[in-house]
Design a protein around this motif. Structure first.
Motif, PDB file in Angstrom:
ATOM      1  N   LEU A  83      11.648 -59.415  46.535  1.00 56.89           N
ATOM      2  CA  LEU A  83      10.202 -59.315  46.725  1.00 56.89           C
ATOM      3  C   LEU A  83       9.867 -59.161  48.204  1.00 56.89           C
ATOM      4  O   LEU A  83       9.019 -58.345  48.582  1.00 56.89           O
ATOM      5  N   ASN A  84      10.541 -59.940  49.033  1.00 59.52           N
ATOM      6  CA  ASN A  84      10.285 -59.905  50.464  1.00 59.52           C
ATOM      7  C   ASN A  84      10.689 -58.578  51.085  1.00 59.52           C
ATOM      8  O   ASN A  84      10.007 -58.053  51.978  1.00 59.52           O
ATOM      9  N   ALA A  85      11.787 -57.989  50.580  1.00 53.60           N
ATOM     10  CA  ALA A  85      12.280 -56.728  51.137  1.00 53.60           C
ATOM     11  C   ALA A  85      11.310 -55.584  50.883  1.00 53.60           C
ATOM     12  O   ALA A  85      11.196 -54.658  51.703  1.00 53.60           O
ATOM     13  N   ARG A  86      10.586 -55.642  49.763  1.00 52.26           N
ATOM     14  CA  ARG A  86       9.631 -54.573  49.478  1.00 52.26           C
ATOM     15  C   ARG A  86       8.180 -55.019  49.673  1.00 52.26           C
ATOM     16  O   ARG A  86       7.252 -54.394  49.175  1.00 52.26           O
ATOM     17  N   SER A  87       8.013 -56.131  50.442  1.00 48.02           N
ATOM     18  CA  SER A  87       6.684 -56.646  50.804  1.00 48.02           C
ATOM     19  C   SER A  87       5.800 -56.867  49.579  1.00 48.02           C
ATOM     20  O   SER A  87       4.598 -56.592  49.599  1.00 48.02           O
ATOM     21  N   ALA A 291      18.752 -53.813  49.559  1.00 47.35           N
ATOM     22  CA  ALA A 291      17.473 -53.334  49.040  1.00 47.35           C
ATOM     23  C   ALA A 291      16.824 -52.314  49.982  1.00 47.35           C
ATOM     24  O   ALA A 291      16.120 -51.408  49.539  1.00 47.35           O
ATOM     25  N   LYS A 292      17.078 -52.466  51.286  1.00 49.14           N
ATOM     26  CA  LYS A 292      16.513 -51.546  52.276  1.00 49.14           C
ATOM     27  C   LYS A 292      17.472 -50.413  52.634  1.00 49.14           C
ATOM     28  O   LYS A 292      17.253 -49.696  53.607  1.00 49.14           O
ATOM     29  N   ASP A 293      18.546 -50.275  51.843  1.00 48.90           N
ATOM     30  CA  ASP A 293      19.544 -49.234  52.077  1.00 48.90           C
ATOM     31  C   ASP A 293      20.205 -49.386  53.443  1.00 48.90           C
ATOM     32  O   ASP A 293      20.526 -48.411  54.123  1.00 48.90           O
ATOM     33  N   GLU A 294      20.398 -50.630  53.853  1.00 43.23           N
ATOM     34  CA  GLU A 294      21.130 -50.932  55.083  1.00 43.23           C
ATOM     35  C   GLU A 294      22.475 -51.532  54.682  1.00 43.23           C
ATOM     36  O   GLU A 294      22.552 -52.376  53.803  1.00 43.23           O
ATOM     37  N   MET A 419      30.355 -48.406  48.076  1.00 48.65           N
ATOM     38  CA  MET A 419      29.641 -47.976  46.876  1.00 48.65           C
ATOM     39  C   MET A 419      28.294 -48.658  46.692  1.00 48.65           C
ATOM     40  O   MET A 419      27.594 -48.381  45.727  1.00 48.65           O
ATOM     41  N   LEU A 420      27.916 -49.560  47.610  1.00 48.41           N
ATOM     42  CA  LEU A 420      26.681 -50.307  47.431  1.00 48.41           C
ATOM     43  C   LEU A 420      25.464 -49.437  47.726  1.00 48.41           C
ATOM     44  O   LEU A 420      25.405 -48.749  48.735  1.00 48.41           O
ATOM     45  N   LEU A 421      24.492 -49.487  46.823  1.00 49.27           N
ATOM     46  CA  LEU A 421      23.248 -48.727  46.933  1.00 49.27           C
ATOM     47  C   LEU A 421      22.073 -49.662  46.661  1.00 49.27           C
ATOM     48  O   LEU A 421      22.255 -50.744  46.088  1.00 49.27           O
ATOM     49  N   PRO A 422      20.836 -49.285  47.052  1.00 46.06           N
ATOM     50  CA  PRO A 422      19.683 -50.136  46.747  1.00 46.06           C
ATOM     51  C   PRO A 422      19.566 -50.466  45.266  1.00 46.06           C
ATOM     52  O   PRO A 422      19.088 -51.541  44.903  1.00 46.06           O
ATOM     53  N   GLU A 423      20.015 -49.548  44.402  1.00 42.62           N
ATOM     54  CA  GLU A 423      19.935 -49.795  42.964  1.00 42.62           C
ATOM     55  C   GLU A 423      20.816 -50.974  42.534  1.00 42.62           C
ATOM     56  O   GLU A 423      20.655 -51.523  41.447  1.00 42.62           O
ATOM     57  N   VAL A 425      20.840 -53.974  43.574  1.00 45.81           N
ATOM     58  CA  VAL A 425      20.170 -55.264  43.502  1.00 45.81           C
ATOM     59  C   VAL A 425      18.943 -55.248  42.592  1.00 45.81           C
ATOM     60  O   VAL A 425      18.234 -56.245  42.474  1.00 45.81           O
ATOM     61  N   ILE A 426      18.668 -54.126  41.970  1.00 46.55           N
ATOM     62  CA  ILE A 426      17.504 -54.034  41.083  1.00 46.55           C
ATOM     63  C   ILE A 426      17.871 -54.577  39.712  1.00 46.55           C
ATOM     64  O   ILE A 426      18.858 -54.153  39.109  1.00 46.55           O
ATOM     65  N   GLU A 427      17.073 -55.536  39.235  1.00 47.78           N
ATOM     66  CA  GLU A 427      17.299 -56.109  37.921  1.00 47.78           C
ATOM     67  C   GLU A 427      16.524 -55.338  36.868  1.00 47.78           C
ATOM     68  O   GLU A 427      15.348 -55.012  37.061  1.00 47.78           O
TER      69      GLU A 427
END
Length: 433
Positions: A83-87, A291-294, A419-423, A425-427
């Motif tokens: 939640l915090n990462a996407r404000s 989540a921020k693609d970092e 292989m880690l992508l923002p997707e 961490v998406i539930e």
């Protein structure tokens, strides 16, 4: 190019956000750890061995009851970090809805404890059911305390979290002194636990007061269901790793050697809990980074370096003055443990690094670590089952198992990182039946 002096290097290091966060949480955890030892020392000295045994039993049951709270903290920290990462202003909704939801099992647990208080008191030869009732309320309250703590961790408010952790034990220790002096014995010792929890629950809510204002989006708690199972597997697996060896050693060794190994295990877990703050900082930072693609690899490397540095300081003490460590903690009757203090320190460091990687995998919600962790648990138990002649052999069994587990987790982490992508961490919300 001019080389930086020691003070300049230190100042540069302290400007690193990850290092500062680790220091803040480390000192909070350190105060909490010292407070825990002082609480038991005061209770033991005032009450004497026979009565203190009742307190030790109740605290052991309380420790088991904190298991769901640890899982809840991890689940809420991860969801809050997303939640915090996407404000997303959904923290107030998350807090309110979780408090209401967890209140149901809390009330049920208090009811069950009340119903069985008398037979439990009789079984453990307690003179009153009051300590059992206080225990029930304390376990239910720690489940509620976990809610603001998990959200604070996810928001990376480590100063507030550190204060919450340390003040619980400070309040508990102060209250136990007052109540024991007033003659409340076992009930007083347990009431001190309850008072400390009540204080930090209110403190946790106060720390999140800025989220009580303004608008809030409604969060969907069902999306946390899948990760809850992953978190439970990771946390329970690590707990088994540093507890099953004591159980098996007590079974296979004679009473003296079993006691010696029990003391050694506690010395090793000192290093584990001393460095636990590193994984607590790592967890939300990794969720935010992915989540921020970092890329989170740098955070993991820095965290491993900080953990190893902290552990190396403890290992140095274990290597130079092992007799002092044993003497201060357990006294001269545990002299046989002195030669094995350094190896169990290495065990504590290996367990800490294993836990750090498990926390990393949980943060990115990759479940492949679960069978690897389960394999490590089985290997540790099997080695002790096969080779358990002297105490040193059990120490070697555990050391081999944990180092091999660390190697396997490290190899998998090396394969996973690219292989880690923002997707990741998406539930996904489970489909309704």
């Amino acid at each position: 190019m001019q080389r930086l002096g020691l003070s300049q290097r230190l100042a540069q290091l302290l400007r690193n956000r990850l290092v500062r966060q680790n220091l803040v949480l480390f000192f909070g955890g350190l105060v909490a750890g010292i407070g825990g030892f002082v609480y038991h020392a005061i209770a033991g000295r005032v009450l004497g061995p026979a009565t203190y045994g009742q307190v030790a039993f109740l605290i052991a049951v309380y420790s088991v009851g904190t298991g769901p709270a640890l899982i809840l903290i991890v689940v809420l920290a991860r969801y809050t970090a997303m939640l915090n990462a996407r404000s997303d202003p959904g923290v107030r909704s998350l807090l309110a809805r979780t408090v209401r939801l967890i209140a149901i099992p809390c009330l049920l647990f208090i009811l069950v404890t009340t119903l069985f208080a008398r037979p439990i008191a009789a079984f453990e030869h307690l003179g009153s059911t009051i300590p059992i009732l206080i225990l029930g309320f304390s376990i239910a309250l720690i489940w509620q305390v976990a809610i603001p703590r998990g959200i604070l961790q996810g928001l990376q408010r480590f100063t507030a979290l550190s204060l919450n952790l340390s003040l619980e034990l400070i309040i508990r220790t102060v209250v136990v002194v007052l109540l024991l002096r007033a003659g409340y014995a076992v009930s007083g010792a347990m009431a001190a636990v309850l008072v400390g929890l009540a204080f930090v629950f209110c403190l946790g809510l106060y720390s999140l007061r800025d989220h009580f204002r303004g608008t809030a989006t409604r969060v969907r708690l069902r999306v946390m269901a899948g990760f809850s199972l992953t978190a439970a597997a990771g946390i329970i697996g690590v707990q088994i790793l540093y507890n099953q060896d004591v159980i098996l050693a007590e079974h296979y060794l004679n009473s003296h050697d079993g006691g010696i190994y029990g003391g050694l295990n506690k010395i090793g877990t000192i290093l584990f809990f001393l460095t636990l703050s590193v994984s607590q900082v790592l967890f939300p930072r990794v969720v935010e980074a992915v989540a921020k693609d970092e890329h989170p690899g740098r955070i993991l490397l820095w965290s491993a370096g900080i953990l190893t540095a902290l552990g190396a300081g403890a290992l140095l003490v274990f290597a130079v003055v092992p007799w002092l460590v044993v003497g201060v903690l357990f006294g001269p009757s545990f002299g046989d443990a002195i030669p094995l203090v350094f190896p169990v320190g290495v065990i504590g460091l290996a367990l800490s690094l294993d836990n750090l990687l498990v926390q990393f995998f949980m943060a990115v919600h990759d479940r492949v670590f679960v069978p690897i962790l389960a394999f490590g648990v089985v290997v540790e138990g099997t080695l002790i089952f096969l080779f358990h002649a002297p105490v040193g052999q059990v120490v070697m069994d555990v050391l081999v198992a944990l180092v091999r587990l660390l190697l396997l987790l490290s190899i998998f982490c090396y394969v996973l990182l690219p292989m880690l992508l923002p997707e990741s961490v998406i539930e996904r919300e489970p489909a309704l039946p």
